[in-house]
Design a protein around this motif. Structure first.
Motif, mmCIF file in Angstrom:
data_model
loop_
_atom_site.group_PDB
_atom_site.id
_atom_site.type_symbol
_atom_site.label_atom_id
_atom_site.label_comp_id
_atom_site.label_asym_id
_atom_site.label_seq_id
_atom_site.Cartn_x
_atom_site.Cartn_y
_atom_site.Cartn_z
ATOM 1 N N ARG A 1 0.819 -1.212 0.000
ATOM 2 C CA ARG A 1 0.000 0.000 0.000
ATOM 3 C C ARG A 1 0.848 1.255 0.000
ATOM 4 O O ARG A 1 1.949 1.284 0.541
ATOM 5 C CB ARG A 1 -0.948 -0.009 1.206
ATOM 6 N N TYR B 1 -1.411 6.910 2.345
ATOM 7 C CA TYR B 1 -2.826 6.680 2.622
ATOM 8 C C TYR B 1 -3.056 5.887 3.903
ATOM 9 O O TYR B 1 -4.190 5.580 4.243
ATOM 10 C CB TYR B 1 -3.485 5.957 1.439
ATOM 11 N N SER C 1 -3.357 5.168 7.899
ATOM 12 C CA SER C 1 -3.841 6.000 8.995
ATOM 13 C C SER C 1 -2.635 6.470 9.794
ATOM 14 O O SER C 1 -1.524 5.945 9.657
ATOM 15 C CB SER C 1 -4.785 5.224 9.882
ATOM 16 N N GLY D 1 -1.675 6.169 12.847
ATOM 17 C CA GLY D 1 -0.983 5.200 13.672
ATOM 18 C C GLY D 1 -0.203 4.195 12.835
ATOM 19 O O GLY D 1 0.910 3.799 13.196
ATOM 20 N N ARG E 1 -3.944 14.294 2.327
ATOM 21 C CA ARG E 1 -4.865 13.728 3.308
ATOM 22 C C ARG E 1 -4.970 14.648 4.499
ATOM 23 O O ARG E 1 -4.083 15.423 4.785
ATOM 24 C CB ARG E 1 -4.355 12.358 3.747
ATOM 25 N N PHE F 1 -11.630 2.031 0.014
ATOM 26 C CA PHE F 1 -10.568 2.574 -0.859
ATOM 27 C C PHE F 1 -9.924 1.385 -1.515
ATOM 28 O O PHE F 1 -9.164 0.664 -0.874
ATOM 29 C CB PHE F 1 -9.513 3.324 -0.048
ATOM 30 N N ASN G 1 -5.629 2.181 15.690
ATOM 31 C CA ASN G 1 -5.170 2.931 14.516
ATOM 32 C C ASN G 1 -5.647 2.260 13.253
ATOM 33 O O ASN G 1 -5.609 1.047 13.127
ATOM 34 C CB ASN G 1 -3.650 3.016 14.527
ATOM 35 N N GLY G 2 -6.105 3.087 12.364
ATOM 36 C CA GLY G 2 -6.585 2.544 11.102
ATOM 37 C C GLY G 2 -7.988 1.983 11.195
ATOM 38 O O GLY G 2 -8.477 1.370 10.260
ATOM 39 N N ALA G 3 -8.654 2.224 12.311
ATOM 40 C CA ALA G 3 -9.997 1.669 12.486
ATOM 41 C C ALA G 3 -11.015 2.400 11.631
ATOM 42 O O ALA G 3 -12.086 1.873 11.351
ATOM 43 C CB ALA G 3 -10.396 1.740 13.948
ATOM 44 N N GLY G 4 -10.696 3.621 11.246
ATOM 45 C CA GLY G 4 -11.624 4.360 10.400
ATOM 46 C C GLY G 4 -12.230 5.572 11.084
ATOM 47 O O GLY G 4 -13.203 6.134 10.589
ATOM 48 N N LYS G 5 -11.642 5.990 12.183
ATOM 49 C CA LYS G 5 -12.207 7.123 12.925
ATOM 50 C C LYS G 5 -12.132 8.411 12.103
ATOM 51 O O LYS G 5 -13.127 9.122 11.921
ATOM 52 C CB LYS G 5 -11.448 7.314 14.247
ATOM 53 N N SER G 6 -10.929 8.697 11.616
ATOM 54 C CA SER G 6 -10.786 9.927 10.825
ATOM 55 C C SER G 6 -11.638 9.829 9.565
ATOM 56 O O SER G 6 -12.242 10.812 9.134
ATOM 57 C CB SER G 6 -9.332 10.144 10.437
ATOM 58 N N SER G 7 -11.682 8.648 8.989
ATOM 59 C CA SER G 7 -12.500 8.482 7.793
ATOM 60 C C SER G 7 -13.952 8.802 8.088
ATOM 61 O O SER G 7 -14.655 9.400 7.284
ATOM 62 C CB SER G 7 -12.390 7.049 7.275
ATOM 63 N N TYR H 1 -14.883 12.793 2.388
ATOM 64 C CA TYR H 1 -15.050 11.475 1.773
ATOM 65 C C TYR H 1 -16.540 11.261 1.551
ATOM 66 O O TYR H 1 -17.368 11.772 2.299
ATOM 67 C CB TYR H 1 -14.545 10.352 2.695
ATOM 68 N N GLN I 1 -6.620 16.089 12.357
ATOM 69 C CA GLN I 1 -5.649 15.284 13.106
ATOM 70 C C GLN I 1 -4.261 15.924 13.075
ATOM 71 O O GLN I 1 -3.604 16.057 14.093
ATOM 72 C CB GLN I 1 -5.597 13.873 12.512
ATOM 73 N N HIS J 1 -7.160 9.397 21.608
ATOM 74 C CA HIS J 1 -6.573 8.137 22.054
ATOM 75 C C HIS J 1 -6.285 8.139 23.548
ATOM 76 O O HIS J 1 -5.999 7.094 24.120
ATOM 77 C CB HIS J 1 -5.271 7.850 21.297
#
Ligand SMILES: Nc1ncnc2c1ncn2[C@@H]1O[C@H](COP(=O)(O)OP(=O)(O)OP(=O)(O)O)[C@@H](O)[C@H]1O
Ligand SMILES: Nc1ncnc2c1ncn2[C@@H]1O[C@H](COP(=O)(O)OP(=O)(O)OP(=O)(O)O)[C@@H](O)[C@H]1O
Ligand SMILES: CC(C)C[C@H](N)C(=O)O
Ligand SMILES: [Mg+2]
Ligand SMILES: [Mg+2]
Lengths: 379, 284, 352, 290, 282
Positions: free
Chosen positions: B157, B161, B163, B165, D289, E34, E59-65, E74, E112, E237
């Protein structure tokens, strides 16, 4: 800028004569602009060394404008402000841009643009055109083509995509119709590319055997190279600004062979009497006219014509002004020893067309060989 | 350094020598930005070989500047070490080129991730091994993926892009690819979820213990940092104001109040209890 | 409330003024005196240069609105100047409309054309946009060259000497009269542009420049902001183009080539991006440079004749070197240098 | 049909030259995010340097080439070190402007030393033509295509196979971070400029051989913009596609349609492409972003 | 829930007319992909007017998204997001709207990584927060005297109240780029407030702050919430903060909603402990 005046005191009646020169040494047409400008400066140096015009040194201010119209205007203003009595210009674009200004400021203006509207005192009161106009050159070229082809032929006109290039295009078409020449006639603007095969392709499908080029030497030489590489049976007929040694040099003698040039200014190889004075001068400087080429002579004699006008104006007495020079020029007849057109350049109050005759040359073994001298559209 | 097959050696295995040698020593360093802004005012600290050292301090104290001075990044920000010296492994590196220092084994994981956004995760990792020349890095990659399994799922990836963290993890993994002798981490827990913060510190402890990698870490999360660190420094306004073993610091009342966010009673205070007058006083 | 200058304002209104200190008013007065005295001091040649500079000021201010303030790099300046020039002349000379009105129409026309050519900016960013505007330059030039109707086939247009109602510019007073006209318009352009950036519309341009996503998230319609910026900027440029036409009295495409676009870009960069004053300084600098070089060349040319052959090339070299050295010394331009000088003087003798 | 073939060959060879010229441009952009407006002048200097070695100094062809390459390397290093490096981190437009200044200086230098008139240089590539499917095709054009293919292939291989490709992109993304990876930013920058100067030299010499040793070579540089935008500012394969598309398009338009249109058609295509693909055909999408 | 602070503000910073306790925002089954990455899958929850609603997750869970979907940056492939702003149930579907239109409905946010207009001063940044409420007439702007100036002055009054609320007085004319991290974060909050939000979205407002700064930021958020009554969605967090100041918490993991409840409920949820908190303390 070049100040060529040694400055001989400058007491009352020998005050230097100020002339402004707008030259292209570094711009799009610098290849031919540089020798032309050198020729003018050479002439001034030569005449000043002889004591100037009736004791007056020529104080010429020559600056490069790189073929940029705004720069030309700026220079023009500077010259006006510095009290120049006459201006030598260069391009069609800037000559046209300055046309109304020189008339308003009453400053005789000669340029290396031989566009037809500049010869008409009603339109351009202070412009003087020493050579046959681009349109006249085109007419001569068309006459010659009609003769060479023995009647019917197709002509493709390749021209620079600018006012300069376009200057003779419409007049050529008109000439064909007017004179009932049996010629096909089509014009193509030349793109800036490292080859002109696209254009040649179009000329070929037009069936053209003759390519009249109104452009400077380098692109014309490219056409010659491409004709050769493509093995096409076409003859280039160059007008003034590509009819020179540079064309032959750039294309290579091989590629240039057999092409034709309409050139009002006799090349050094034609060895006209008028060449001698230039050559002598250059030899004294360790160079030669053969080195400098025909555009040097072109600059030289353009300046010479102006100088003769000034001389006559001085003869007439009174203050030397643009107006007096104009009047003088309108009755002057300058013998150029066969270098320009038929040899003499002369203007009248009704016509600022200095000459109509032009030579026709053919490239043979890397040299310009005269085919016909003093051709006028009507001859 | 060749990697020993057993248990991976992400760090350039430094033989656990006498614990007293200092791998890094900073003596009286002064740093000035833009020729006028004096940020470090005679800072001294030492990082013993094989230990974890935590550098704590409030925002703007100059912690990041310290790490930039050590890693030679100051010139890129119009900054300059004007006094003092930085010794690494006995060698004076004060004015050495940044890239050269990396070659010596000094690796910095910058604050704010600074991953290469347009490169993929794997390319980011590869770039970490760049200076080591034409080597086979497959095994090194495998090691990093083993340590940070989440990265291995994302190897193709584009890093930009990920996140926040995920990018942080990548930055740490990339630093490890350099096989450093000293790993410097600038706020590694920034933006990480609690579980991951825990893991990161456990991870730091592990590489330190298992491979003897020396670590210098800056943290706002003082509690976590002091849990794993052997030694700690507290800095304020460009100077070290307090120093001691992690244990000592954890017990210091000032540290408790200002860095660990503990009330006088020792328990955590509620954010709802923060009084307005307090911040008034502080900000006006 | 306190400002950086230590002045205290009692109303928002007084704080919103552009000038606060005595020194600022003094400088303004001094500048006014110089500008008003110019036509009595300068000869025609230098006045002519001043006039050209005044026109460039308008164009440069316009370009800076787009490039410096909105962050949309444009290499299409020459094309927009051409639109303004041709529009005004065709409307005034051919349709017989009074010049002030034709100029106003030219401004609107150029704004419209600018907005149209700004459309790619909605999708393109940064250098891609810069090169797309290069395309707009080339395309406009192509149209101007090919569209015979524009010049009635002559390739250029002659422009009648400026006359408005009973007033006609006189030959003898040509530069002086034009100076007053251009000074008034350039001043207007500067004032109006400064006004713009005191309002939310201007700020939204800068927001788009600094962070377009955040701008959108606080409610700035980026599409509208960009297109408006292109239109407003082009309006200024159209005015400059129209004035060029009426002042020089000829219009040919040769005056609006890529070189001109580049020159204008040089003005705002050397002057200072994102600063109205910077655009003015840049226009002055770039306008004076060739003239001063010509003077220098005159001096050198007579004392070092052997060098004179090289002087044209040297001029190009000096031009290039000036730009390079300038940007190496102060990448943020003349405006920044000026600010630093003011600070230096303000804090003198306490330099630290 | 033979017209088509010969137009195609000419278009391809012009396109190949464009691709070569664009290559240097792309390399510089890729590593340093600088738009080099002096690329055309790099071609010009390259052509004149080779001319100096070959004609003025009368060196044998191969030594003239080496001489040219040496000068190109020096040029690349000097320009990067003294002009671009101090501007690292400054606004993109300021950097563009500096390269515009540089172009002016380089052109002036060539003028000072060589004047404005055309220089004679004997042909380097074999002249003469061969017949291909009924079309007359000059040999030198074919060779130019060949050379360009080899050079472009070598460059892309270099970047794909070596770590330097990744390093260059890394530097372009984040110089500080690259430094912390032990990547010498200075060296990468020099490398980019040197490679750009060398590829420009090759393009310049070939172009001069096909046309002439003259000032006009610099103008060829302007066509680089449509090429790189079409392909994508940072894509080496993009230069090839962009170069060939533009080269052939111009040729077809001037051969079959309006020759005057040939000069703007690249720009029209460029705008059309950008509307569909804002980062060109192969360009890297800029990541934004929040 | 009074803090003993009494301050009279002329302007309300809250533009929502929804009565407290009613739904302010309904996220219904949204899905966002995505390429192959499922950033959000069938996420749905409701934000109640007057709450601080925390969103947490690995992290990467989609909160900001998720926030990006709400603010229109988005566009989810399916599902809907409904914003209520009026008493009479004036509601808007957000998923198809561009960001600026959503902002005009009163959705304001912070980012963020700080996204201020770095070339502008604090005041200008805050004034830009007023953009949606101001007239953007080109002519008036160019003329300045008259409507444009009056408008600037009028809106400046509200901006000054925000400056006062967030104690930004000393920085008014400073360029934001030169400010300390903590102050920048506060300016970002201020810019969002100037919008007079109906809903305020905060993405990790306390990341990278030390204990002290966190306390301050928490206080400001509470002030905004308590004094102005603004509904807040907060991503953070730091569990201490979240548990302390939020009324309700939604937990995301791998783009899915795994828990939704009061802070205490969530804290005790084993799925949350496993995915996010980890065992021990808190
Ligand atoms: N490039 C720079 N130019 C000028 N001043 C700088 C620069 N970088 C940092 N500073 C200043 O130096 C001081 C210390 O900054 P530094 O980043 O080292 O702090 P820090 O302790 O890392 O803070 P934080 O906890 O916020 O990361 C700050 O006041 C900052 O404003
Ligand atoms: N624009 C995008 N393009 C591609 N993938 C994206 C994009 N935005 C987010 N993602 C992916 O979607 C997932 C969710 O990202 P998001 O930023 O929402 O996480 P997060 O919960 O905010 O994490 P963190 O706490 O680390 O900030 C991540 O895997 C990320 O890589
Ligand atoms: C050589 C030329 C192109 C210049 C020429 N005198 C002209 O008419 O513009
Ligand atoms: Mg820091
Ligand atoms: Mg996030």
């Amino acid at each position: 800028a070049t100040d060529t005046s040694p400055g001989d005191g400058g007491s009352g009646d020998t005050a230097p004569i100020k002339i402004g020169i707008i030259a292209d040494r570094t711009g799009a047409t610098g290849d031919v602009g540089t020798p032309y400008n050198d020729g003018m400066l050479g002439y001034i140096d030569w005449i000043n060394a002889k004591g100037g015009i009736k004791g007056h040194q020529i104080d010429a201010d020559s600056n490069d404008y790189a073929y940029l119209v705004p720069r030309a205007e700026e220079l023009y203003k500077k010259y006006v402000n510095d009290g120049a009595v006459a201006i030598q210009g260069w391009g069609t674009g800037d000559s046209e841009a300055l046309r109304t200004k020189v008339a308003a400021d009453k400053l005789p203006f000669m340029s290396a643009s031989y566009a037809e509207p500049l010869t008409d005192p009603k339109q351009s009161a202070y412009n003087f055109v020493v050579a046959p106009t681009y349109s006249d050159q085109m007419r001569v070229a068309l006459n010659w083509i009609a003769k060479d082809a023995g009647g019917k032929a197709e002509v493709a006109v390749f021209h620079n995509d600018s006012p300069f290039g376009l200057a003779p295009v419409a007049d050529g078409q008109k000439w064909v119709t007017e004179k009932g020449l049996n010629l096909g006639y089509k014009a193509y603007p030349m793109p800036k590319t490292p080859n002109q095969v696209g254009l040649l392709t179009q000329a070929k499908s037009q069936g053209a055997k003759y390519i009249v080029i109104q452009n400077v030497s380098s692109p014309a030489a490219q056409v010659a190279k491409d004709i050769k590489a493509q093995g096409l049976d076409m003859k280039i007929v160059c007008l003034n600004w590509c009819s020179d040694e540079l064309f032959i040099k750039t294309a290579g003698a091989d590629n240039a062979e057999g092409h034709v040039m309409v050139q009002p200014f006799a090349p050094p190889t034609a060895e006209k009497p008028g060449h001698k004075v230039i050559d002598d001068y250059l030899k004294s400087k360790g160079s030669s006219l053969a080195d400098k080429g025909l555009h040097y002579a072109q600059g030289w004699y353009t300046m010479d014509v102006m100088a003769k006008g000034i001389e006559k104006a001085l003869d007439a007495g009174g203050e030397l002004t643009g107006e007096s020079i104009k009047k003088a020029l309108e009755s002057v007849s300058v013998d150029t020893g066969g270098v320009v057109g038929a040899g003499t350049v002369s203007f009248t109050a009704d016509s600022h067309r200095g000459s109509t005759g032009t030579g026709i040359y053919e490239v043979k073994a890397g040299q310009m060989v005269e085919l016909a001298a003093n051709q006028t559209p009507e001859s | 350094m060749t990697s020993t097959p057993v248990s991976g050696t992400v760090a350039g295995a430094v033989a656990p020598g006498p614990a007293t040698t200092d791998l890094l020593t900073i003596n009286n360093v002064e740093v000035i930005y833009d020729d006028v802004i004096l940020v470090l005012r005679g800072l001294s600290l030492a990082v013993p070989e094989g230990k974890i050292v935590a550098l704590l301090g409030s925002n703007g104290a100059g912690k990041s500047t310290t790490l930039k001075a050590i890693s030679g990044l100051l010139p890129t920000e119009h900054g300059e070490v004007t006094d003092g010296s930085i010794l690494f492994g006995g060698k004076n590196v004060t004015h050495l080129d940044a890239a050269e220092r990396v070659r010596l084994g000094l690796s910095l994981c910058m604050e704010g991730r600074h991953i290469f956004e347009h490169l993929t995760v794997e390319e980011n990792l590869i770039s970490g091994a760049y200076f080591r020349g034409r080597i086979d890095i497959q095994s090194d990659l495998a090691e990093v993926y083993a340590l940070l399994p989440k990265l291995s799922d994302m190897r193709a990836r584009v890093a930009g892009y990920l996140s926040g963290g995920e990018q942080q993890m990548l930055a740490i993994g990339r630093a490890l690819m350099a096989k450093p002798k000293l790993l410097m981490l600038d706020e590694p827990s920034l933006g990480l979820a609690p579980l991951l913060v825990k893991e990161i510190f456990a991870f730091i402890k592990r590489v330190n213990e298992e491979m003897g990698l020396t670590v210098l870490v800056i943290e706002q999360n003082a509690r976590r940092a002091l849990e794993v660190a052997d030694h700690g420094y507290i800095m304020e306004q460009g100077r070290i104001v307090l120093e001691g073993t992690a244990q000592e610091l954890q017990e210091n009342p000032d540290v408790k109040e200002f860095y660990l966010g503990l009330g006088e009673s020792g328990g955590r205070k509620s954010f709802r209890d923060v009084k307005h007058y307090k911040r008034r006083k502080r900000w006006l | 409330m306190a400002t950086a200058t230590g002045i205290h304002h009692r109303t928002y209104r007084s704080e919103l003024r552009l000038r606060h200190t005595k020194a600022e008013y003094f400088r303004l007065a001094l500048m006014l005196v110089l500008l008003l005295a110019a036509p009595y001091v300068l000869d025609k040649y230098w006045l002519g240069i001043a006039n050209v500079i005044l026109i460039s000021v308008i164009g440069a201010v316009g370009l800076n609105i787009l490039v410096g303030f909105t962050g949309q790099i444009s290499l299409g300046q020459g094309g927009f100047l051409a639109v303004g020039a041709f529009t005004s002349v065709i409307i005034s000379d051919r349709a017989g409309v009074p010049v002030p009105i034709s100029i106003a129409i030219a401004v609107l026309m150029t704004a419209a054309v600018g907005a149209f050519f700004g459309l790619p900016a909605l999708r393109l960013k940064g250098l891609y946009l810069a090169i797309a505007t290069l395309a707009s330059q080339e395309i406009i030039m192509f149209v101007v060259r090919r569209w015979e109707w524009l010049t009635e086939g002559k390739g250029y247009l002659e422009v009648e000497r400026l006359h408005v109602g009973g007033f006609q510019v006189e030959r003898q007073m040509f530069e002086v009269q034009w100076y007053w006209i251009l000074l008034a318009l350039a001043t207007l352009a500067v004032v109006v542009a400064r006004n713009l950036f005191r309002t939310t519309l201007g700020r939204s341009f800068m927001a788009v420049r600094d962070q377009d996503i955040a701008a959108e998230a606080i409610g700035v319609n980026i599409t509208r902001a960009k297109v408006t910026a292109f239109a407003v900027s082009s309006g200024f440029v159209g005015l400059a183009g129209a004035l060029t036409a009426h002042y020089t009295e000829t219009v040919t495409w040769e005056r609006f080539t890529l070189d001109v676009s580049v020159l204008y870009l040089a003005m705002i960069i050397v002057g200072g991006l994102g600063s109205i004053a910077g655009a003015v300084y840049g226009a002055i600098f770039m306008g004076l440079l060739p003239a001063l070089l010509t003077e220098l060349v005159d001096v050198l040319g007579s004392s070092l004749p052997s060098l004179s052959d090289q002087l044209p090339a040297l001029r190009n070299a000096v031009f290039g070197i000036a730009i390079i050295v300038f940007l190496l010394v102060e990448p943020r331009g003349l405006d920044r240098i000026w600010t630093r000088m003011k600070d230096y003087v303000r804090f003198w003798p306490f330099r630290y | 049909m033979n017209t088509f073939i010969s137009l195609t060959i000419y278009g391809l060879s012009d396109g190949a030259l464009l691709a070569l010229a664009a290559l240097g441009f792309v390399l510089i952009y890729k590593a340093t995010r600088v738009i080099n407006f002096a690329q055309g002048e790099f071609l010009l200097v390259g052509a004149y340097m080779f001319y100096t070695g070959f004609v003025v100094m009368r060196l044998p062809l191969i030594f003239a080439a080496v001489f040219g390459v040496l000068v190109a390397i020096v040029l690349g290093v000097v320009v990067e070190r003294f002009i671009l490096r101090p501007l690292i981190g400054e606004h993109a437009i300021s950097v563009i402007m500096v390269t515009i200044g540089l172009s002016s200086v380089l052109k002036a230098l060539v003028q000072i030393f060589y004047g404005t008139s055309v220089r004679e240089q004997p042909p380097i590539l074999p002249t003469g033509s061969i017949q291909v499917a009924g079309a007359t095709v000059p040999v030198n054009r074919l060779i130019v295509i060949g050379i360009a293919v080899i050079v472009l292939f070598a460059f892309s291989a270099f970047f794909q196979r070596s770590r330097h490709g990744v390093a260059m992109r890394a530097v372009a993304d984040d110089q500080q971070a690259a430094l912390t990876m032990g990547i010498s930013v200075k060296r990468i920058f020099s490398l980019a400029w040197v490679l750009a100067a060398v590829s420009a030299l090759i393009a310049g010499v070939l172009l001069a051989d096909l046309s002439a040793v003259e000032q006009g070579i610099a103008a060829f540089g302007l066509m680089v913009f449509p090429v790189v935008i079409l392909g994508g500012l940072d894509s080496v394969p993009g230069t090839v596609v962009g170069g060939l598309v533009i080269g052939m398009l111009k040729q077809y338009v001037s051969g079959y349609a309006d020759p005057g249109l040939a000069e703007v058609i690249p720009y029209i295509v460029l705008v059309a492409i950008l509307v569909v693909r804002p980062y060109g055909i192969f360009g890297e999408t800029r990541i934004e972003r929040v | 829930m009074t803090t003993g602070l009494t301050r009279a503000y002329q302007h309300s910073l809250n533009s929502s007319a929804v009565p407290s306790g009613q739904p302010a925002l309904e996220v219904k089954d949204i899905g966002l992909r995505f390429g192959g990455v499922h950033a959000l899958a069938d996420v749905g929850f409701t934000v109640t007017q007057g709450h601080i609603h925390a969103v947490i997750g690995p992290n990467g869970a989609g909160k900001s998204s998720l926030l990006n979907c709400v603010s229109g940056l988005y566009h989810p492939q399916h599902g809907s997001i409904v914003l209520h702003t009026g008493v009479e149930g004036t509601s808007h579907e957000l998923t198809k709207l561009p960001p600026y239109k959503i902002a005009r409905l009163g959705v304001a946010r912070s980012f963020q990584n700080i996204e201020l207009f770095s070339g502008l001063t604090v005041l200008e940044n805050l004034m830009l927060g007023r953009h949606i409420h101001m007239s953007k007439s080109v002519l008036a702007s160019l003329v300045w005297l008259g409507p444009a100036r009056r408008q600037e002055i009028a809106h400046r009054a509200l901006v000054e109240e925000v400056i006062d609320l967030l104690s930004l007085q000393p920085f008014r004319h400073k360029s934001v780029g030169s400010l300390a991290y903590g102050i920048q974060k506060r300016v970002e909050l201020g810019r969002a407030l100037c919008l007079q939000p109906a809903l305020l979205l905060l993405d990790e407002p306390m990341a990278g702050m030390n204990a002290e700064e966190k306390e301050d930021m928490a206080r400001y958020i509470l002030d905004v919430h308590e004094l102005a009554g603004v509904t807040v969605i907060l991503i953070e967090h730091d569990m201490a903060v979240v548990m302390d100041i939020s009324n309700r918490v939604s937990v995301l993991d791998f783009g899915r909603l795994i828990a939704d409840g009061t802070p205490d409920e969530v804290k005790a949820n084993p799925k949350v402990v496993e995915a996010y908190l980890g065992a021990e303390e808190h």
